[in-house]
Design a protein around this motif. Structure first.
Motif, mmCIF file in Angstrom:
data_model
loop_
_atom_site.group_PDB
_atom_site.id
_atom_site.type_symbol
_atom_site.label_atom_id
_atom_site.label_comp_id
_atom_site.label_asym_id
_atom_site.label_seq_id
_atom_site.Cartn_x
_atom_site.Cartn_y
_atom_site.Cartn_z
ATOM 1 N N ARG A 41 9.331 -45.081 10.823
ATOM 2 C CA ARG A 41 9.228 -44.031 9.671
ATOM 3 C C ARG A 41 9.905 -42.769 10.033
ATOM 4 N N ILE A 42 9.349 -42.361 11.145
ATOM 5 C CA ILE A 42 10.147 -41.054 11.520
ATOM 6 C C ILE A 42 11.371 -41.077 12.056
ATOM 7 N N ASN A 44 13.731 -42.710 10.762
ATOM 8 C CA ASN A 44 14.594 -42.659 9.482
ATOM 9 C C ASN A 44 14.368 -41.665 8.832
ATOM 10 N N THR A 45 13.791 -40.537 9.117
ATOM 11 C CA THR A 45 13.895 -39.341 8.560
ATOM 12 C C THR A 45 14.456 -38.214 9.044
ATOM 13 N N SER A 46 14.649 -37.046 8.358
ATOM 14 C CA SER A 46 15.542 -36.069 8.943
ATOM 15 C C SER A 46 14.510 -35.105 9.546
ATOM 16 N N ARG A 48 16.791 -37.027 12.133
ATOM 17 C CA ARG A 48 16.797 -38.094 12.963
ATOM 18 C C ARG A 48 16.539 -37.829 14.585
#
Length: 362
Positions: A41-42, A44-46, A48
Protein backbone atom coordinates in the motif's frame (compact mmCIF):
# COMPACT_ATOMS: atom_id res chain seq x y z
CA UNK A 1 23.70 11.90 0.75
CA UNK A 2 20.42 12.66 -0.98
CA UNK A 3 18.04 13.91 1.72
CA UNK A 4 15.21 13.98 -0.87
CA UNK A 5 15.24 10.22 -1.32
CA UNK A 6 12.44 8.16 0.26
CA UNK A 7 13.23 4.73 1.66
CA UNK A 8 10.60 2.18 2.67
CA UNK A 9 11.73 -0.20 5.41
CA UNK A 10 9.68 -3.40 5.74
CA UNK A 11 10.11 -5.75 8.72
CA UNK A 12 7.71 -7.48 11.08
CA UNK A 13 10.15 -6.83 13.96
CA UNK A 14 9.62 -3.46 15.69
CA UNK A 15 13.22 -3.56 16.89
CA UNK A 16 14.60 -4.00 13.37
CA UNK A 17 12.38 -1.20 12.09
CA UNK A 18 13.60 1.11 14.85
CA UNK A 19 17.28 0.32 14.20
CA UNK A 20 17.02 0.92 10.47
CA UNK A 21 14.90 4.05 10.88
CA UNK A 22 17.40 5.53 13.33
CA UNK A 23 20.25 4.73 10.96
CA UNK A 24 18.63 6.18 7.84
CA UNK A 25 16.57 9.14 9.09
CA UNK A 26 19.44 11.61 9.35
CA UNK A 27 19.87 11.40 5.58
CA UNK A 28 16.59 10.14 4.09
CA UNK A 29 12.83 10.30 4.41
CA UNK A 30 11.98 6.93 5.98
CA UNK A 31 8.62 5.18 5.76
CA UNK A 32 7.99 1.94 7.66
CA UNK A 33 5.75 -1.09 7.23
CA UNK A 34 5.46 -4.14 9.49
CA UNK A 35 3.75 -6.42 6.91
CA UNK A 36 3.80 -7.21 3.23
CA UNK A 37 0.29 -5.87 2.62
CA UNK A 38 1.11 -2.55 4.27
CA UNK A 39 4.35 -2.33 2.33
CA UNK A 40 2.49 -2.70 -0.96
CA UNK A 41 0.00 0.00 0.00
CA UNK A 42 2.79 2.43 0.94
CA UNK A 43 4.73 1.62 -2.24
CA UNK A 44 1.72 2.75 -4.26
CA UNK A 45 1.19 6.05 -2.46
CA UNK A 46 3.02 9.36 -2.80
CA UNK A 47 5.83 9.91 -2.24
CA UNK A 48 6.65 6.60 -3.89
CA UNK A 49 9.81 5.07 -2.36
CA UNK A 50 13.09 5.34 -4.22
CA UNK A 51 14.39 2.21 -2.50
CA UNK A 52 12.90 -0.58 -0.39
CA UNK A 53 14.70 -2.47 2.41
CA UNK A 54 12.70 -5.68 2.72
CA UNK A 55 12.81 -8.46 5.30
CA UNK A 56 12.41 -11.93 3.79
CA UNK A 57 10.95 -13.85 6.73
CA UNK A 58 7.55 -12.32 7.56
CA UNK A 59 4.18 -13.91 8.38
CA UNK A 60 1.28 -13.97 5.88
CA UNK A 61 3.32 -12.62 2.96
CA UNK A 62 7.08 -13.13 2.96
CA UNK A 63 9.63 -10.90 1.23
CA UNK A 64 9.63 -13.02 -1.92
CA UNK A 65 5.87 -12.55 -2.26
CA UNK A 66 6.15 -8.80 -1.73
CA UNK A 67 8.91 -8.53 -4.32
CA UNK A 68 6.87 -10.54 -6.83
CA UNK A 69 3.88 -8.22 -6.37
CA UNK A 70 6.07 -5.14 -6.72
CA UNK A 71 7.59 -6.44 -9.94
CA UNK A 72 4.18 -7.28 -11.39
CA UNK A 73 2.94 -3.70 -11.00
CA UNK A 74 4.32 -1.26 -13.62
CA UNK A 75 4.05 1.55 -11.07
CA UNK A 76 6.48 -0.16 -8.66
CA UNK A 77 8.45 -2.53 -10.90
CA UNK A 78 11.42 -0.17 -11.17
CA UNK A 79 11.87 0.40 -7.42
CA UNK A 80 15.09 -1.34 -6.34
CA UNK A 81 14.68 -3.77 -3.43
CA UNK A 82 17.39 -4.80 -0.98
CA UNK A 83 16.68 -7.90 1.06
CA UNK A 84 17.71 -7.57 4.71
CA UNK A 85 17.41 -10.92 6.43
CA UNK A 86 18.88 -13.34 8.94
CA UNK A 87 18.99 -15.98 6.19
CA UNK A 88 22.72 -15.78 5.62
CA UNK A 89 23.68 -18.80 3.52
CA UNK A 90 25.16 -18.37 0.06
CA UNK A 91 22.21 -20.30 -1.39
CA UNK A 92 19.76 -17.89 0.25
CA UNK A 93 21.65 -14.88 -1.10
CA UNK A 94 21.82 -16.33 -4.61
CA UNK A 95 18.10 -17.09 -4.54
CA UNK A 96 17.32 -13.54 -3.43
CA UNK A 97 19.32 -12.08 -6.29
CA UNK A 98 17.84 -14.54 -8.79
CA UNK A 99 14.27 -13.50 -7.98
CA UNK A 100 15.13 -9.86 -8.66
CA UNK A 101 16.52 -8.23 -5.51
CA UNK A 102 19.06 -5.48 -6.21
CA UNK A 103 21.18 -6.51 -3.23
CA UNK A 104 21.22 -8.79 -0.17
CA UNK A 105 22.28 -7.77 3.35
CA UNK A 106 22.38 -10.23 6.23
CA UNK A 107 21.51 -9.54 9.86
CA UNK A 108 22.86 -8.43 12.22
CA UNK A 109 23.45 -5.39 10.05
CA UNK A 110 26.69 -3.43 9.91
CA UNK A 111 25.58 0.24 9.76
CA UNK A 112 28.38 1.54 7.47
CA UNK A 113 27.72 -1.34 5.05
CA UNK A 114 23.97 -0.62 5.00
CA UNK A 115 24.57 3.10 4.38
CA UNK A 116 27.09 2.36 1.63
CA UNK A 117 24.80 -0.12 -0.12
CA UNK A 118 21.80 2.23 0.19
CA UNK A 119 23.82 5.15 -1.22
CA UNK A 120 25.07 3.04 -4.12
CA UNK A 121 21.64 1.79 -5.13
CA UNK A 122 20.06 5.24 -4.83
CA UNK A 123 22.75 6.64 -7.12
CA UNK A 124 22.15 3.81 -9.59
CA UNK A 125 18.42 4.52 -9.52
CA UNK A 126 19.00 8.23 -10.10
CA UNK A 127 21.19 7.37 -13.09
CA UNK A 128 18.52 5.04 -14.50
CA UNK A 129 15.83 7.68 -13.95
CA UNK A 130 17.93 10.32 -15.73
CA UNK A 131 18.51 7.95 -18.63
CA UNK A 132 14.81 7.12 -18.80
CA UNK A 133 13.92 10.82 -18.81
CA UNK A 134 16.47 11.49 -21.52
CA UNK A 135 15.19 8.59 -23.58
CA UNK A 136 11.61 9.78 -23.15
CA UNK A 137 12.66 13.28 -24.25
CA UNK A 138 14.57 11.89 -27.22
CA UNK A 139 11.61 9.73 -28.26
CA UNK A 140 9.29 12.73 -27.99
CA UNK A 141 11.72 14.88 -29.97
CA UNK A 142 12.13 12.22 -32.66
CA UNK A 143 8.34 11.90 -32.84
CA UNK A 144 7.95 15.68 -33.11
CA UNK A 145 10.54 15.96 -35.86
CA UNK A 146 9.09 13.00 -37.77
CA UNK A 147 5.65 14.59 -37.59
CA UNK A 148 7.13 17.89 -38.75
CA UNK A 149 8.95 16.20 -41.64
CA UNK A 150 5.79 14.31 -42.54
CA UNK A 151 3.83 17.56 -42.63
CA UNK A 152 6.50 19.26 -44.74
CA UNK A 153 6.40 16.31 -47.14
CA UNK A 154 2.63 16.45 -47.44
CA UNK A 155 2.65 20.22 -47.96
CA UNK A 156 5.37 19.90 -50.60
CA UNK A 157 3.41 17.23 -52.45
CA UNK A 158 0.26 19.32 -52.33
CA UNK A 159 2.15 22.41 -53.51
CA UNK A 160 3.60 20.53 -56.50
CA UNK A 161 0.21 19.08 -57.34
CA UNK A 162 -1.38 22.54 -57.18
CA UNK A 163 1.32 23.79 -59.53
CA UNK A 164 -0.05 21.47 -62.19
CA UNK A 165 -3.57 22.43 -61.18
CA UNK A 166 -2.83 26.13 -61.62
CA UNK A 167 -1.69 25.44 -65.19
CA UNK A 168 -4.99 23.66 -65.84
CA UNK A 169 -7.58 25.55 -63.75
CA UNK A 170 -10.45 23.32 -64.91
CA UNK A 171 -9.15 20.49 -62.74
CA UNK A 172 -10.27 22.24 -59.52
CA UNK A 173 -10.38 19.80 -56.61
CA UNK A 174 -9.47 16.92 -58.91
CA UNK A 175 -6.39 16.02 -56.86
CA UNK A 176 -8.40 15.81 -53.62
CA UNK A 177 -11.11 13.70 -55.19
CA UNK A 178 -8.75 11.29 -56.95
CA UNK A 179 -6.72 10.93 -53.77
CA UNK A 180 -9.88 9.89 -51.93
CA UNK A 181 -10.95 7.53 -54.71
CA UNK A 182 -7.56 5.81 -54.83
CA UNK A 183 -7.53 5.29 -51.08
CA UNK A 184 -11.08 3.89 -51.19
CA UNK A 185 -10.20 1.44 -53.97
CA UNK A 186 -6.98 0.31 -52.30
CA UNK A 187 -8.69 -0.31 -48.96
CA UNK A 188 -11.49 -2.20 -50.69
CA UNK A 189 -9.00 -4.35 -52.59
CA UNK A 190 -6.72 -4.92 -49.59
CA UNK A 191 -8.12 -8.34 -48.69
CA UNK A 192 -8.41 -9.65 -52.24
CA UNK A 193 -6.28 -12.85 -52.48
CA UNK A 194 -4.30 -11.51 -55.43
CA UNK A 195 -3.53 -8.16 -53.81
CA UNK A 196 -3.35 -8.55 -50.04
CA UNK A 197 0.41 -9.16 -50.01
CA UNK A 198 1.09 -5.89 -51.81
CA UNK A 199 -1.62 -3.65 -50.40
CA UNK A 200 -0.36 -3.35 -46.83
CA UNK A 201 -1.51 -0.44 -44.66
CA UNK A 202 1.90 1.17 -45.21
CA UNK A 203 1.65 0.79 -48.99
CA UNK A 204 -1.83 2.33 -49.01
CA UNK A 205 -0.61 5.27 -46.94
CA UNK A 206 2.24 5.90 -49.38
CA UNK A 207 -0.08 5.41 -52.35
CA UNK A 208 -2.57 7.93 -50.99
CA UNK A 209 0.23 10.40 -50.36
CA UNK A 210 1.63 9.93 -53.87
CA UNK A 211 -1.65 10.16 -55.76
CA UNK A 212 -1.80 13.99 -56.09
CA UNK A 213 1.34 13.93 -58.25
CA UNK A 214 -0.22 11.86 -61.04
CA UNK A 215 -0.57 14.83 -63.42
CA UNK A 216 2.52 16.79 -62.38
CA UNK A 217 3.86 16.38 -65.94
CA UNK A 218 1.20 18.76 -67.27
CA UNK A 219 3.39 21.66 -66.20
CA UNK A 220 5.50 20.78 -69.25
CA UNK A 221 2.63 20.94 -71.75
CA UNK A 222 2.36 24.21 -73.77
CA UNK A 223 -0.61 26.42 -72.87
CA UNK A 224 -1.88 26.36 -76.43
CA UNK A 225 -2.49 22.63 -76.05
CA UNK A 226 -3.23 22.33 -72.32
CA UNK A 227 -5.76 25.18 -72.34
CA UNK A 228 -7.18 24.72 -75.82
CA UNK A 229 -10.97 25.33 -75.69
CA UNK A 230 -11.85 22.39 -77.88
CA UNK A 231 -10.79 18.97 -79.15
CA UNK A 232 -7.10 18.41 -79.78
CA UNK A 233 -5.67 17.54 -83.19
CA UNK A 234 -3.77 14.30 -83.61
CA UNK A 235 -0.46 16.15 -83.30
CA UNK A 236 -1.63 18.08 -80.26
CA UNK A 237 -2.87 14.91 -78.61
CA UNK A 238 0.53 13.31 -79.15
CA UNK A 239 2.10 16.22 -77.25
CA UNK A 240 -0.52 16.04 -74.49
CA UNK A 241 0.24 12.35 -73.95
CA UNK A 242 3.85 13.20 -73.13
CA UNK A 243 2.74 14.59 -69.75
CA UNK A 244 2.98 11.08 -68.26
CA UNK A 245 6.64 10.72 -69.21
CA UNK A 246 7.40 14.32 -68.22
CA UNK A 247 5.93 13.76 -64.76
CA UNK A 248 7.81 10.53 -64.21
CA UNK A 249 11.05 12.13 -65.43
CA UNK A 250 10.66 15.05 -63.05
CA UNK A 251 10.14 12.72 -60.10
CA UNK A 252 13.10 10.60 -61.18
CA UNK A 253 15.32 13.71 -61.25
CA UNK A 254 14.18 14.49 -57.71
CA UNK A 255 15.12 10.95 -56.66
CA UNK A 256 18.62 11.41 -58.09
CA UNK A 257 19.13 14.54 -56.01
CA UNK A 258 18.76 12.72 -52.68
CA UNK A 259 21.10 10.19 -51.11
CA UNK A 260 18.42 8.05 -49.45
CA UNK A 261 15.52 6.58 -51.46
CA UNK A 262 12.08 7.96 -50.53
CA UNK A 263 9.40 5.28 -50.73
CA UNK A 264 6.50 7.42 -51.82
CA UNK A 265 8.46 8.81 -54.78
CA UNK A 266 8.62 5.31 -56.30
CA UNK A 267 4.83 5.08 -56.25
CA UNK A 268 4.44 8.67 -57.41
CA UNK A 269 6.63 7.89 -60.42
CA UNK A 270 4.65 4.74 -61.22
CA UNK A 271 1.37 6.61 -61.07
CA UNK A 272 2.58 9.56 -63.13
CA UNK A 273 4.10 7.31 -65.80
CA UNK A 274 1.51 4.59 -66.25
CA UNK A 275 -1.92 5.80 -65.04
CA UNK A 276 -3.06 6.08 -68.70
CA UNK A 277 -2.17 2.47 -69.50
CA UNK A 278 -5.11 0.14 -70.16
CA UNK A 279 -5.69 -3.43 -69.01
CA UNK A 280 -5.92 -4.64 -72.63
CA UNK A 281 -2.64 -2.99 -73.64
CA UNK A 282 -4.10 -0.16 -75.75
CA UNK A 283 -3.12 2.68 -73.39
CA UNK A 284 -0.06 4.95 -73.32
CA UNK A 285 2.85 5.67 -73.07
CA UNK A 286 4.22 2.10 -73.16
CA UNK A 287 1.25 -0.06 -74.11
CA UNK A 288 1.55 -2.17 -70.95
CA UNK A 289 -1.17 -4.73 -70.35
CA UNK A 290 -2.69 -6.61 -67.41
CA UNK A 291 -0.48 -7.18 -64.40
CA UNK A 292 2.49 -5.58 -66.15
CA UNK A 293 0.86 -2.28 -65.17
CA UNK A 294 1.77 -1.44 -61.55
CA UNK A 295 -1.14 -1.73 -59.12
CA UNK A 296 -0.72 1.93 -58.16
CA UNK A 297 -1.31 3.03 -61.77
CA UNK A 298 -4.25 0.63 -62.22
CA UNK A 299 -5.95 2.13 -59.20
CA UNK A 300 -5.33 5.68 -60.39
CA UNK A 301 -6.67 4.83 -63.86
CA UNK A 302 -10.15 4.13 -62.46
CA UNK A 303 -10.05 7.13 -60.13
CA UNK A 304 -8.83 9.51 -62.84
CA UNK A 305 -11.33 8.45 -65.49
CA UNK A 306 -14.31 8.53 -63.15
CA UNK A 307 -13.45 12.03 -61.99
CA UNK A 308 -12.86 13.28 -65.53
CA UNK A 309 -16.27 11.96 -66.55
CA UNK A 310 -18.16 13.76 -63.77
CA UNK A 311 -16.25 17.02 -64.27
CA UNK A 312 -16.94 19.91 -66.65
CA UNK A 313 -14.36 20.47 -69.39
CA UNK A 314 -14.30 23.11 -72.14
CA UNK A 315 -14.87 20.34 -74.64
CA UNK A 316 -17.65 18.48 -72.74
CA UNK A 317 -20.27 18.80 -70.02
CA UNK A 318 -20.15 16.83 -66.78
CA UNK A 319 -21.82 13.45 -66.73
CA UNK A 320 -23.86 12.28 -63.76
CA UNK A 321 -22.19 9.94 -61.31
CA UNK A 322 -24.46 7.15 -62.51
CA UNK A 323 -23.51 7.72 -66.17
CA UNK A 324 -19.83 7.75 -65.21
CA UNK A 325 -20.32 4.54 -63.22
CA UNK A 326 -21.79 2.78 -66.24
CA UNK A 327 -18.86 3.83 -68.43
CA UNK A 328 -16.33 2.59 -65.88
CA UNK A 329 -18.20 -0.71 -65.54
CA UNK A 330 -18.24 -1.11 -69.31
CA UNK A 331 -14.44 -0.80 -69.28
CA UNK A 332 -14.01 -3.81 -66.99
CA UNK A 333 -11.39 -6.11 -68.47
CA UNK A 334 -10.65 -3.72 -71.33
CA UNK A 335 -9.63 -0.34 -69.95
CA UNK A 336 -9.52 -1.35 -66.29
CA UNK A 337 -8.38 -4.16 -64.01
CA UNK A 338 -11.55 -6.26 -63.44
CA UNK A 339 -10.89 -6.67 -59.69
CA UNK A 340 -10.55 -2.91 -59.23
CA UNK A 341 -13.76 -2.26 -61.17
CA UNK A 342 -15.55 -4.74 -58.90
CA UNK A 343 -14.41 -2.76 -55.86
CA UNK A 344 -15.43 0.48 -57.58
CA UNK A 345 -18.93 -0.90 -58.06
CA UNK A 346 -19.11 -1.96 -54.40
CA UNK A 347 -17.81 1.43 -53.19
CA UNK A 348 -19.75 3.60 -55.63
CA UNK A 349 -21.64 5.41 -52.86
CA UNK A 350 -18.31 6.32 -51.25
CA UNK A 351 -17.10 7.72 -54.60
CA UNK A 352 -20.22 9.87 -54.82
CA UNK A 353 -19.71 11.12 -51.25
CA UNK A 354 -16.09 12.08 -52.02
CA UNK A 355 -17.17 13.83 -55.23
CA UNK A 356 -19.78 15.84 -53.33
CA UNK A 357 -17.42 16.69 -50.51
CA UNK A 358 -14.78 18.13 -52.84
CA UNK A 359 -17.14 19.50 -55.46
CA UNK A 360 -15.67 22.32 -57.58
CA UNK A 361 -17.10 25.79 -57.06
CA UNK A 362 -19.71 26.71 -59.66
Amino acid sequence: MNTNATILVVDDSPESLAVLAELLQPSYLVRAANSGDKALRIANTSPRPDLILLDVMMPDMDGYGVLSRLQADPATADIPVIFITAMGSVADELHGLEVGAADYITKPIVPPVVLARVGTHLELKRARDRLKDQNAWLEAEVGRRMAENDLIQQVSIRALAHLAEIRDPETGNHILRTQGYVQTLALGLQHHPAYRDELSDHYIELLTRSAPLHDIGKVGIPDAILLKPGPLTTAEWAVMKTHSRLGAAAIELAERDIATPVEFLKLAKEIAWWHHEKWDGTGYPDGLAGEAIPVSARLMAVADVFDALISVRVYKPALSAEQARDIVLSGRGAHFDPAIVDVFEQKFDTFVAIANRFRDAA
